[in-house]
Design an enzyme around this catalytic site. Sequence first.
Site, mmCIF file in Angstrom:
data_model
loop_
_atom_site.group_PDB
_atom_site.id
_atom_site.type_symbol
_atom_site.label_atom_id
_atom_site.label_comp_id
_atom_site.label_asym_id
_atom_site.label_seq_id
_atom_site.Cartn_x
_atom_site.Cartn_y
_atom_site.Cartn_z
ATOM 1 N N SER A 65 6.757 -3.845 -6.443
ATOM 2 C CA SER A 65 6.602 -3.855 -4.540
ATOM 3 C C SER A 65 7.711 -4.689 -4.208
ATOM 4 C CB SER A 65 5.361 -3.941 -4.085
ATOM 5 O OG SER A 65 4.991 -5.446 -4.370
ATOM 6 N N ASP A 102 7.915 0.603 -5.824
ATOM 7 C CA ASP A 102 6.766 0.874 -5.067
ATOM 8 C C ASP A 102 7.078 0.496 -3.533
ATOM 9 O OD1 ASP A 102 4.490 1.837 -4.314
ATOM 10 O OD2 ASP A 102 3.306 -0.167 -4.900
ATOM 11 N N HIS A 103 7.103 1.620 -2.752
ATOM 12 C CA HIS A 103 7.310 1.186 -1.170
ATOM 13 C C HIS A 103 8.749 0.750 -0.732
ATOM 14 C CE1 HIS A 103 3.434 2.837 0.280
ATOM 15 N NE2 HIS A 103 2.839 2.117 -0.754
ATOM 16 N N ASP A 124 9.707 5.061 1.148
ATOM 17 C CA ASP A 124 8.868 5.380 2.143
ATOM 18 C C ASP A 124 9.029 5.223 3.405
ATOM 19 O OD1 ASP A 124 6.365 5.359 3.542
ATOM 20 O OD2 ASP A 124 5.394 3.551 2.698
ATOM 21 N N GLY A 199 -5.505 -1.599 -0.128
ATOM 22 C CA GLY A 199 -6.214 -2.602 -0.353
ATOM 23 C C GLY A 199 -7.709 -2.587 -0.826
ATOM 24 N N GLY A 235 -3.029 3.923 -3.222
ATOM 25 C CA GLY A 235 -4.498 3.310 -2.688
ATOM 26 C C GLY A 235 -5.548 4.074 -3.384
ATOM 27 N N ALA A 236 -5.620 4.016 -4.558
ATOM 28 C CA ALA A 236 -6.481 4.700 -5.295
ATOM 29 C C ALA A 236 -7.462 3.788 -6.482
ATOM 30 C CB ALA A 236 -5.799 5.888 -6.215
ATOM 31 N N SER A 237 -7.495 2.569 -5.905
ATOM 32 C CA SER A 237 -8.333 1.883 -6.517
ATOM 33 C C SER A 237 -9.602 2.114 -6.179
ATOM 34 C CB SER A 237 -8.013 0.247 -6.314
ATOM 35 O OG SER A 237 -7.141 -0.361 -7.022
ATOM 36 N N ILE A 278 -2.721 2.236 -8.788
ATOM 37 C CA ILE A 278 -3.858 1.373 -8.720
ATOM 38 C C ILE A 278 -3.430 -0.139 -8.881
ATOM 39 C CG2 ILE A 278 -5.883 0.406 -10.265
ATOM 40 C CD1 ILE A 278 -6.116 3.543 -11.438
#
Length: 332
Positions: A65, A102-103, A124, A199, A235-237, A278
């Site tokens: 990131s 990432d982003h 993004d 988060g 955001g898939a944690s 994740i």
Amino acid sequence: MSETATTQKPVSFKELGFVNTREMFQAAMKGGYAIPAYNFNNMEQLQAILTACSRSRSPVILQVSKGARDYANATLLRWMARGAMEMMKEMGKPVPVALHLDHGDSFELCQSCIDNGFSSVMIDASSKPYAENVALTKKVVEYAHPRNVTVEGELGILAGIEEHVSSEKSHYTDPKDVEDFVKKTGVDSLAISIGTSHGAFKFKVKPGEKAPPLRFDILEAVEQRIPGFPIVLHGASSVLPGYIEMINKFGGKMEGTAGIPEEQLRRAAKSAVCKINIDSDGRLVMTAMIRKVFSEKPDEFDPRKYLGPAREELIKMYMEKNEKVLGSAGRC
Ligand SMILES: [Zn+2]
């Protein structure tokens, strides 16, 4: 450790041993699984990700990131990823690895990553008006594709905080935009908002309460409009409760956390969702293990003695994700 400008000549990801995401996503689509996208900021996380994916024979997307680049220095991160590839080769048959931004929030950042050996980038611009999102994403694609680098775009906004990205409320992806967006920009994959969130505090829940289910109706509507097109979930944690308990047991204070239940992610992985991000779960594992060592051995002062157990636990968690959640284990 801020990033310094470099004047060295561009390096292609192929020279570093990475692959782009094109074939990974095609295989994931056919096989009904998702490629794990794990973030790293330091050596232990990087070692754990590649060791776990090598052991479970899973392709993997290594994510960097903007925050990671600011924290660890962009040049160092790239050489760490390259070094990790060499390490993996020595460990035996290497698995396919993509190095992904990432982003990315600007054309210049994406360009710098592409010129520095990344095989995939995310632009993004989802917080900008639709036409601006289309224009910026298209510009990145036009720079990336001649260099064989794949591009992820985003439509809709996720709630939660992830370093430079934050939003109080989520704005679900409107399925009627996706076809036009994909056609106009030429992106290779699309991140959508169906109720995942960045988060560790994804939803405001009271003890015993569960998070609201993902909006599979939106996912299905998207799939109908762009059949066979790779979809990405951020955001898939799952904000694994065992590690939250451990953190709180050993002096931490994390209350009211909730994540995405693993069975919902498994269901998503079987659909057009080809990449699942994740990050928070890895952070929780490290924090839980470090707190445990500090609490049980208050005289410990050798970082290897607390980062080492954290790394071992990370390997375990990533392997479980590959096997039980993403379905990516044993695929290469
Ligand atoms: Zn994200």
